[in-house]
Write an enzyme that holds these catalytic residues in place. Structure first.
Site, PDB file in Angstrom:
ATOM      1  N   ASN A 179       0.875  -1.176   0.000  1.00  0.00           N
ATOM      2  CA  ASN A 179       0.000   0.000   0.000  1.00  0.00           C
ATOM      3  C   ASN A 179       0.908   1.220   0.000  1.00  0.00           C
ATOM      4  O   ASN A 179       1.489   1.556   1.020  1.00  0.00           O
ATOM      5  CB  ASN A 179      -0.908  -0.036   1.238  1.00  0.00           C
TER       6      ASN A 179
ATOM      7  N   HIS B 267      -9.567   1.107   4.801  1.00  0.00           N
ATOM      8  CA  HIS B 267      -8.306   1.300   5.530  1.00  0.00           C
ATOM      9  C   HIS B 267      -8.549   2.234   6.716  1.00  0.00           C
ATOM     10  O   HIS B 267      -9.369   3.155   6.625  1.00  0.00           O
ATOM     11  CB  HIS B 267      -7.244   1.889   4.597  1.00  0.00           C
TER      12      HIS B 267
ATOM     13  N   GLY C  27       2.409   2.314  10.850  1.00  0.00           N
ATOM     14  CA  GLY C  27       3.353   3.426  10.725  1.00  0.00           C
ATOM     15  C   GLY C  27       4.072   3.786  12.009  1.00  0.00           C
ATOM     16  O   GLY C  27       4.717   4.828  12.097  1.00  0.00           O
TER      17      GLY C  27
ATOM     18  N   GLU D 257      -6.950   4.609   7.846  1.00  0.00           N
ATOM     19  CA  GLU D 257      -6.740   6.038   7.556  1.00  0.00           C
ATOM     20  C   GLU D 257      -7.977   6.639   6.897  1.00  0.00           C
ATOM     21  O   GLU D 257      -8.309   7.803   7.127  1.00  0.00           O
ATOM     22  CB  GLU D 257      -5.480   6.213   6.686  1.00  0.00           C
TER      23      GLU D 257
ATOM     24  N   GLU E  26      -5.464  -4.954  10.511  1.00  0.00           N
ATOM     25  CA  GLU E  26      -4.455  -3.915  10.718  1.00  0.00           C
ATOM     26  C   GLU E  26      -4.746  -3.184  12.026  1.00  0.00           C
ATOM     27  O   GLU E  26      -5.559  -2.233  12.036  1.00  0.00           O
ATOM     28  CB  GLU E  26      -4.480  -2.900   9.563  1.00  0.00           C
TER      29      GLU E  26
ATOM     30  N   LYS F 114       0.142   4.244  -0.277  1.00  0.00           N
ATOM     31  CA  LYS F 114      -0.492   5.431   0.318  1.00  0.00           C
ATOM     32  C   LYS F 114      -0.252   6.656  -0.580  1.00  0.00           C
ATOM     33  O   LYS F 114      -0.223   6.514  -1.800  1.00  0.00           O
ATOM     34  CB  LYS F 114       0.006   5.621   1.750  1.00  0.00           C
TER      35      LYS F 114
HETATM   36  P1  13P Z   1       3.023   0.395   7.770  1.00  0.00           P
HETATM   37  O1  13P Z   1       3.545  -0.877   7.171  1.00  0.00           O
HETATM   38  O2  13P Z   1       3.766   1.612   7.307  1.00  0.00           O
HETATM   39  O3  13P Z   1       2.890   0.289   9.252  1.00  0.00           O
HETATM   40  O4  13P Z   1       1.532   0.605   7.193  1.00  0.00           O
HETATM   41  C1  13P Z   1       0.630  -0.450   7.281  1.00  0.00           C
HETATM   42  C2  13P Z   1      -0.555  -0.118   6.485  1.00  0.00           C
HETATM   43  O5  13P Z   1      -1.324   0.776   6.819  1.00  0.00           O
HETATM   44  C3  13P Z   1      -0.798  -0.875   5.250  1.00  0.00           C
HETATM   45  O6  13P Z   1      -2.054  -0.635   4.744  1.00  0.00           O
END
Ligand code: 13P
Length: 250
Positions: A10, A96, A174, A98, A168, A12
């Site tokens: 991903n 997701h 992150g 976010e 997740e 982002k």
């Molecule tokens: P990270 O691997 O940066 O922690 O992000 C995970 C994520 O949100 C994947 O969708």
């Protein structure tokens, strides 16, 4: 029952089109022929076509990071499933954390998106996961169960079986704080049991459940060794060819 592991990057809101092309080409050289793991790249909308061209002829698949559930209409700034299909997407990440956090995405919306994706032959990667406060209040199972019930509602069993769920935990995204393999396995087992209850044991045996949240080359193997972990949804470590390749080749 053997489930083909699925590892998705991903990206982002990172990478210009030029940067995306470069990364995708490097990944094709490094991992484009891998067949014991399904590899999916999810760049930004503006890089989808570029990445589609770069991965053409390899085994790597294309995914988007979101979609709208309507096929067309007056929805400024949105992208529909037929548009993503036309460009070559096989997968779309929906729900997701976010998007839930910053764009008020609800389980009801995510469910509509899942149904729209299936209508057009695309596969959703449906994200669920608890916040730190919810985990500390011992609400992980309750939260994930409610999210999944909402997101999978009304899906035919064969479509549910083909879906990908991404567990997740929000506190692991992150942050560099990965869930322990025991924490991840426990949540994945809860998810699989719920799918068995909602659909059937057969569906639960087939559905693939990814773990996401600070997956790195040095922790992927122990996570993937757990019985109910069938893949990874990778953020930060998917932005560099060497780390993502190392994850894919766990
Ligand atoms: P990270 O691997 O940066 O922690 O992000 C995970 C994520 O949100 C994947 O969708």
């Amino acid at each position: 029952m053997a489930r083909l592991p699925i590892i998705a990057g991903n990206w982002k809101m990172y990478k210009t089109r030029g940067e995306a092309a470069e990364l995708a080409k490097t990944l094709v050289s490094a991992a484009g022929a891998v067949s014991n793991v399904e590899v999916v790249l999810c760049p930004t909308y503006t890089s989808l076509e570029t990445v589609a061209q770069a991965i053409g002829g390899s085994r790597i698949k294309l995914g988007a990071q979101n979609c709208h559930f309507e096929e067309q209409g007056a929805f400024t700034g949105e992208i529909s499933v037929p548009m993503l299909k036309e460009i070559g997407c096989a997968y779309v990440i929906i729900g997701h954390s976010e998007r839930r956090q910053y764009y008020a995405e609800t389980d009801e919306n995510i469910n509509k998106k899942a149904l729209a994706l299936y209508k057009h032959g695309l596969t959703p990667i449906i994200c669920v996961g608890e916040t730190l406060a919810q985990r500390q209040a011992n609400k992980t199972a309750e939260v994930v169960t409610a999210q999944l019930r909402g997101c999978l509602s009304g899906l035919p069993a064969d479509k549910a079986a083909a879906s990908v769920i991404a567990y997740e935990p929000v506190w692991a995204i992150g942050t560099g704080v990965v869930a322990t393999k025991e924490q991840a396995q426990e949540a994945h087992a809860i998810i699989r049991a719920l799918v068995a209850e909602m659909f059937s044991k057969d569906v639960a045996d087939k559905i693939r459940i990814q773990y996401g949240g600070s997956v790195k080359p040095d922790n992927v193997s122990e996570l993937m060794a757990e019985p109910d972990i069938d893949g990874a949804l990778v953020g930060g470590a998917s932005l560099k060819a060497d780390s993502f390749t190392a994850i894919v080749k766990f």
